[in-house]
Design a protein around this motif. Structure first.
Motif, short mmCIF file in Angstrom:
data_model
loop_
_atom_site.label_atom_id
_atom_site.label_comp_id
_atom_site.label_asym_id
_atom_site.label_seq_id
_atom_site.Cartn_x
_atom_site.Cartn_y
_atom_site.Cartn_z
N GLU A 55 0.89 -1.24 0.02
CA GLU A 55 -0.05 0.15 0.00
C GLU A 55 0.79 1.21 -0.05
O GLU A 55 1.60 1.39 0.98
CB GLU A 55 -0.76 0.15 1.01
CG GLU A 55 -1.70 -1.12 1.25
CD GLU A 55 -2.82 -1.03 2.35
OE1 GLU A 55 -2.86 0.01 3.24
OE2 GLU A 55 -3.53 -2.09 2.37
N PRO A 57 -0.56 4.85 -0.60
CA PRO A 57 -1.37 5.81 -0.79
C PRO A 57 -0.85 7.28 -1.02
O PRO A 57 0.19 7.48 -0.24
CB PRO A 57 -2.50 5.66 0.48
CG PRO A 57 -1.52 5.19 1.49
CD PRO A 57 -0.70 4.44 0.72
N LYS A 60 2.55 8.48 -6.74
CA LYS A 60 2.23 8.18 -8.11
C LYS A 60 3.27 7.24 -8.53
O LYS A 60 4.10 6.88 -7.95
CB LYS A 60 2.58 9.53 -9.08
CG LYS A 60 1.60 10.80 -8.42
CD LYS A 60 1.89 11.91 -9.31
CE LYS A 60 0.86 13.29 -8.63
NZ LYS A 60 1.50 14.59 -9.03
N GLU A 122 -1.74 0.41 -9.15
CA GLU A 122 -3.25 0.97 -9.26
C GLU A 122 -3.88 1.39 -8.03
O GLU A 122 -3.83 0.35 -7.08
CB GLU A 122 -4.05 0.09 -10.31
CG GLU A 122 -5.27 0.57 -10.69
CD GLU A 122 -6.13 -0.25 -11.43
OE1 GLU A 122 -7.53 -0.07 -11.81
OE2 GLU A 122 -5.72 -1.58 -11.82
N ASN A 123 -4.51 2.40 -8.05
CA ASN A 123 -5.34 2.80 -6.94
C ASN A 123 -4.50 2.78 -5.59
O ASN A 123 -5.12 2.43 -4.48
CB ASN A 123 -6.45 2.14 -6.53
CG ASN A 123 -7.57 2.19 -8.11
OD1 ASN A 123 -7.61 3.46 -8.33
ND2 ASN A 123 -8.39 1.23 -8.27
N GLY A 124 -3.23 3.06 -5.45
CA GLY A 124 -2.24 3.23 -4.28
C GLY A 124 -1.81 1.82 -3.93
O GLY A 124 -1.33 1.93 -2.70
#
Length: 145
Positions: A55, A57, A60, A122-124
């Protein structure tokens, strides 16, 4: 020297910020930069591969680096952010800068090659698939005494 923040937070927040070297969130309604914290990892083992979900978050794809070195899979991420808040007159009320840097190392063995590792972000969440290298059968002669 530690002075309480007169605009937001508490004296305890400021004390924790100074001790920890980054913003702490002691009040639930306060916003904390998403890059603060640590890189959490979920690792699954299958017969032919390992799957890692890390993870990240607030980061980029361009801010993340994955490399294989001396049997270690090294994941690092670095992020820099600047926030400004101004009143109608254009005077600074608050100006913040944040630099986040996270690193994790996973030992995968010296037989793993970089072409057997696949990565997607993707998505953090950084998903890594590390294919296991088949173990070579070794045959050794045992001396009888």
């Amino acid at each position: 020297m530690l002075y309480p923040n007169i605009f937001k937070g508490t004296v305890m927040d400021d004390l924790m910020n100074e001790l920890m070297g980054y913003p702490c969130n002691l009040e639930k309604e306060k916003e904390v930069p998403e890059t603060i914290g640590r890189m959490t990892a979920d690792v699954k083992e299958y017969d032919d591969r390992y799957e890692l979900a890390l993870e990240l978050p607030g980061f980029k794809k361009e801010e993340i680096k994955v490399e294989l070195e001396d049997g270690y899979l090294k994941v690092s991420a670095e992020h820099s952010e600047e926030k400004e808040t101004q009143d109608d007159g254009g005077k600074y009320i608050r100006k913040e800068r944040h630099n986040g840097k996270l690193k994790r190392n996973f030992y995968v063995g010296t037989r793993i090659k970089s072409d057997s590792i696949k990565a997607a972000f993707e998505n953090g969440v950084l998903d890594l698939t590390v294919m296991k290298e088949p173990e070579e059968a070794t045959k050794e002669l045992i001396e009888i005494k």
